[in-house]
Enzyme design. Structure first.
Site, short mmCIF file in Angstrom:
data_model
loop_
_atom_site.label_atom_id
_atom_site.label_comp_id
_atom_site.label_asym_id
_atom_site.label_seq_id
_atom_site.Cartn_x
_atom_site.Cartn_y
_atom_site.Cartn_z
N HIS A 139 26.60 -26.71 14.17
CA HIS A 139 27.96 -26.26 13.84
C HIS A 139 28.94 -27.33 14.33
O HIS A 139 28.62 -28.08 15.25
CB HIS A 139 28.24 -24.91 14.53
CG HIS A 139 29.60 -24.35 14.24
ND1 HIS A 139 30.11 -24.26 12.98
CD2 HIS A 139 30.56 -23.85 15.09
CE1 HIS A 139 31.33 -23.72 13.04
NE2 HIS A 139 31.62 -23.47 14.30
N CYS A 145 31.61 -25.50 7.61
CA CYS A 145 32.25 -26.01 8.82
C CYS A 145 32.64 -27.48 8.71
O CYS A 145 33.73 -27.87 9.15
CB CYS A 145 31.36 -25.77 10.03
SG CYS A 145 29.71 -26.52 9.93
N SER A 202 33.62 -20.63 10.23
CA SER A 202 32.32 -20.09 10.61
C SER A 202 32.20 -18.68 10.05
O SER A 202 33.20 -18.05 9.68
CB SER A 202 32.18 -20.08 12.14
OG SER A 202 31.00 -19.41 12.53
#
Length: 308
Positions: A147, A112, A164
């Site tokens: 994330h 990410c 992702s």
């Protein structure tokens, strides 16, 4: 005959015509990021330090490289004790955009954070698109997970680019009316995989300047979801959106309009207004109703000029 190994196709970096709409460009950029595939190997191929500058002159030469499994990968260099090393400001430091360019050459799987840097690099040619990082911290089954995606704003609509393992935690088209709608959509996606959103970190807009030595502001606002409550959480998201708009408004107009106005307009007026003011006084007094006072007014005027 020995069978030849099948060549794995390397994704092509997207190129755009000047007439290509920004939403179509974003879809092409996301498609390219997706084609690189998610890195499941457990080895981070590109080491990214958030404190590094975007671009700029941080020393001559190319970024450090080393070989690993016949791939050219970025690695930090450990200097042995007793070995003299040049000061940090004169050494060659891998800039973030250099890393992004290397990603396009190697076409290795990414995660990410690499996708955010790559997204910035591939959208630098879109000046009407604002980019800013959005980080998430979630909780699931006794563990915390992090994330990050690249938030975008085009035409007053919000979206995101990213990578992702889950489809609904990466790309979002620029169709959300507010920043809070975008973030809450991610929260709903986390809920579908039984993750609880704990914190959201929002950065400021990233410069489009190809020669910028700025560092990315990764966490201008840090929002604790549980502590704030639903309504305050929405308000803080919109407050951050207003802060970004204000910063954009200050930076997108003509360079330093106030300074230009002072230099180009005010100074000449001041230089010209002083003699006009003296002339107007000398002309105003003779043109007054009391004409006999003219001889007395002249010595006063000369005395005033001498004092100035």
């Amino acid at each position: 005959m020995p069978s030849r190994a099948r060549r794995i196709p390397i994704p092509s970096v997207p190129t755009f015509q000047p007439s290509t709409p920004v939403p179509e460009r974003l879809e092409a950029v996301q498609r390219y990021i997706r084609e690189l595939q998610y890195n499941h190997t457990g080895t981070q191929f590109f080491e990214i330090k958030k404190s590094r500058p975007l671009t700029g002159l941080q020393g001559a030469g190319q970024p450090w490289r080393s070989s690993y499994n016949n791939q050219r990968l970025f690695r930090e260099v450990t200097v042995p004790s007793g070995v003299h090393c040049a000061p940090e400001e004169t050494r060659s430091v891998p800039r973030l955009m250099d890393l992004a360019k290397e990603m396009t050459k190697e076409a290795l799987p990414i995660k990410c954070l690499e996708a955010v840097i790559l997204g910035i690099y591939l959208t630098n040619s879109m000046p009407t698109l604002e980019r800013f990082p959005i980080s998430f911290k979630t909780y699931f089954s006794g563990n915390y997970f992090r994330h990050i995606v690249l938030g975008v704003n085009f035409g007053g609509r919000y979206g995101a680019l990213g990578m992702s393992r889950r489809e609904d935690l990466m790309y979002k088209p620029p169709a959300f009316r507010t920043l809070s709608e975008l973030v809450l959509d991610y929260e709903a996606a986390y809920g579908r995989c039984w993750h609880v959103l704990k914190k959201v970190k929002l950065g400021q807009c990233v410069s489009h300047d190809p020669h910028s030595v700025e560092q990315i502001e990764w966490k201008h606002s840090v929002l604790d979801v549980e502590r704030l409550g639903r309504e305050d959480f929405r308000k803080e998201l919109e407050r951050h959106a207003r802060d970004m708009r204000l910063k954009i408004g200050k930076g997108t107009g003509p360079p330093s309009p106030t300074k230009d106005r002072k230099k180009d307009v005010s100074s000449p007026q001041r230089g010209q207004s002083s003699p006009h003011r003296r002339n107007s006084r000398s002309e105003r007094r003779p043109s007054g109703e009391k004409k006999p006072s003219e001889p007395k007014a002249m010595p006063d005027l000369n005395g005033y000029q001498i004092r100035v």
